[in-house]
Scaffold this motif. Sequence first.
Motif, mmCIF file in Angstrom:
data_model
loop_
_atom_site.group_PDB
_atom_site.id
_atom_site.type_symbol
_atom_site.label_atom_id
_atom_site.label_comp_id
_atom_site.label_asym_id
_atom_site.label_seq_id
_atom_site.Cartn_x
_atom_site.Cartn_y
_atom_site.Cartn_z
ATOM 1 N N ALA A 164 0.837 -1.209 0.000
ATOM 2 C CA ALA A 164 0.000 0.000 0.000
ATOM 3 C C ALA A 164 0.869 1.255 0.000
ATOM 4 O O ALA A 164 0.567 2.221 -0.699
ATOM 5 N N PHE A 165 1.956 1.234 0.756
ATOM 6 C CA PHE A 165 2.876 2.374 0.780
ATOM 7 C C PHE A 165 3.474 2.594 -0.607
ATOM 8 O O PHE A 165 3.524 3.721 -1.099
ATOM 9 N N ALA A 166 3.875 1.522 -1.261
ATOM 10 C CA ALA A 166 4.457 1.618 -2.599
ATOM 11 C C ALA A 166 3.430 2.130 -3.608
ATOM 12 O O ALA A 166 3.792 2.805 -4.571
ATOM 13 N N GLY A 167 2.153 1.826 -3.388
ATOM 14 C CA GLY A 167 1.091 2.252 -4.287
ATOM 15 C C GLY A 167 0.403 3.529 -3.860
ATOM 16 O O GLY A 167 -0.704 3.816 -4.291
ATOM 17 N N ASN A 168 1.038 4.292 -2.977
ATOM 18 C CA ASN A 168 0.501 5.566 -2.477
ATOM 19 C C ASN A 168 -0.815 5.408 -1.712
ATOM 20 O O ASN A 168 -1.661 6.290 -1.746
ATOM 21 N N GLY A 169 -0.973 4.298 -1.016
ATOM 22 C CA GLY A 169 -2.146 4.089 -0.172
ATOM 23 C C GLY A 169 -2.098 4.909 1.104
ATOM 24 O O GLY A 169 -3.128 5.193 1.709
#
Length: 102
Positions: free
Chosen positions: A61-66
Amino acid sequence: MRELIRRRVFQEVAEFNARAEPHIFQGLVQPQDTERVLNGYALRTPRRIDPEAHAERALAAFAGNGFLVLVGDRQVTDPDEEIELPLGVEITFLKLVPLVGG
């Protein structure tokens, strides 16, 4: 940064799993097999959450801007970045949610 996210998620999961009757998870990312409710995520079937698997979901999620992470007044975008955490520095996890309506 990666370790900071993992520690945050492990703490959330430990608190959830320690509750006598866990049915609403309040955390940074949505666990698998849950439904979004007003103040978190409702588990369809009562169970314990696996911290390792949930940490992997959080890192994805962090990598996907979550969600965003602010350390002091600076946004950290690279999960592999080493950051210094001097005493008193404020760390903010900012969860991004889609707007509803039109």
